[in-house]
Design a protein around this motif. Structure first.
Motif, short mmCIF file in Angstrom:
data_model
loop_
_atom_site.label_atom_id
_atom_site.label_comp_id
_atom_site.label_asym_id
_atom_site.label_seq_id
_atom_site.Cartn_x
_atom_site.Cartn_y
_atom_site.Cartn_z
N GLY A 1 -31.47 -9.79 37.50
CA GLY A 1 -31.14 -8.63 36.67
C GLY A 1 -29.70 -8.16 36.78
O GLY A 1 -29.32 -7.17 36.17
N ILE A 2 -28.90 -8.88 37.55
CA ILE A 2 -27.49 -8.50 37.72
C ILE A 2 -26.67 -9.21 36.63
O ILE A 2 -26.83 -10.42 36.42
CB ILE A 2 -26.97 -8.90 39.13
N PRO A 3 -25.78 -8.49 35.94
CA PRO A 3 -24.98 -9.13 34.90
C PRO A 3 -24.20 -10.34 35.44
O PRO A 3 -23.68 -10.31 36.56
CB PRO A 3 -24.02 -8.02 34.45
N HIS A 4 -24.14 -11.36 34.64
CA HIS A 4 -23.50 -12.63 35.03
C HIS A 4 -22.06 -12.42 35.47
O HIS A 4 -21.59 -13.04 36.43
CB HIS A 4 -23.59 -13.62 33.87
N VAL B 1 -20.74 -10.00 37.00
CA VAL B 1 -20.70 -9.44 38.35
C VAL B 1 -21.18 -10.50 39.35
O VAL B 1 -20.54 -10.75 40.37
CB VAL B 1 -21.56 -8.16 38.46
N LEU B 2 -22.30 -11.12 39.03
CA LEU B 2 -22.91 -12.09 39.93
C LEU B 2 -21.99 -13.28 40.21
O LEU B 2 -21.92 -13.78 41.32
CB LEU B 2 -24.23 -12.57 39.31
N MET B 3 -21.27 -13.74 39.21
CA MET B 3 -20.46 -14.95 39.34
C MET B 3 -18.96 -14.68 39.45
O MET B 3 -18.16 -15.60 39.35
CB MET B 3 -20.73 -15.88 38.15
N LYS B 4 -18.59 -13.45 39.67
CA LYS B 4 -17.17 -13.11 39.76
C LYS B 4 -16.52 -13.89 40.90
O LYS B 4 -17.01 -13.86 42.03
CB LYS B 4 -16.99 -11.61 39.98
N PRO B 5 -15.43 -14.60 40.63
CA PRO B 5 -14.83 -15.44 41.67
C PRO B 5 -14.09 -14.65 42.75
O PRO B 5 -13.92 -15.13 43.87
CB PRO B 5 -13.86 -16.33 40.89
N GLY B 6 -13.67 -13.46 42.46
CA GLY B 6 -12.92 -12.66 43.44
C GLY B 6 -13.75 -11.52 43.97
O GLY B 6 -14.95 -11.41 43.71
#
Length: 159
Positions: free
Chosen positions: A26-29, A31-36
């Motif tokens: 349920g976490i926005p992509h 945010v979930l996949m942020k590289p930094g």
């Protein structure tokens, strides 16, 4: 101390561990996949995943204890964790055990931003967190696990 979990408690721990991050669905992509590093708003969103996982699971018949592990896996033994700031025995035993295993895995695993660390570093970090992040009695149990056993498990999981 010997943990001495009953068979059902071990099964609950296993399933709870496997599902611990289900709330990240349920976490926005972005945010979930942020590289930094996450900013403050993004961290607030990310910290919602244990409660979201609990919401997904707790109504499923027969999964209440597993849902409690999912809900509590980021709590800290001395308090101040999330999402409920539980402390000590308020945190289910399965979540207290899993938090050590999750930290071990996190330190040993390669990440996009760093290589996996050696087992000695993981043991040091877990020892430092004894009494604050982790249940000190469970850290003592963890300390008695031979390095060879952990290394064998790591290798089996890689294969």
């Amino acid at each position: 101390m010997r943990v001495g979990l009953a068979q059902r408690e071990l099964e609950v721990l296993e399933i709870g561990a496997l599902l611990h991050d289900i709330g990240k669905a349920g976490i926005p992509h972005n945010v979930l996949m942020k590289p930094g590093p996450l900013n403050e708003r993004e961290w607030r969103v990310m910290k919602m995943h244990p409660a979201m996982g609990w919401e997904l699971l707790h109504r499923v018949p027969g999964t209440r204890a597993e849902a409690d592990i999912v809900h509590s896996h980021h709590e800290r033994f001395a308090g101040g964790g999330y999402p409920r700031a539980l402390a000590k025995e308020q945190i289910p035993i399965g979540a207290r055990i899993f938090s050590i295993a999750d930290t071990l895995d996190s330190i040993l695993a390669d990440r996009p931003y760093r290589a996996g660390q050696p087992l000695s570093k993981a043991r040091e970090e877990i020892s430092i967190g004894s009494g604050t992040q982790f249940d000190p009695e469970l850290v003592q149990c963890f300390d008695r696990i031979p390095d060879t056993m952990i290394e064998e498990l790591q290798q089996r999981l890689k294969d």
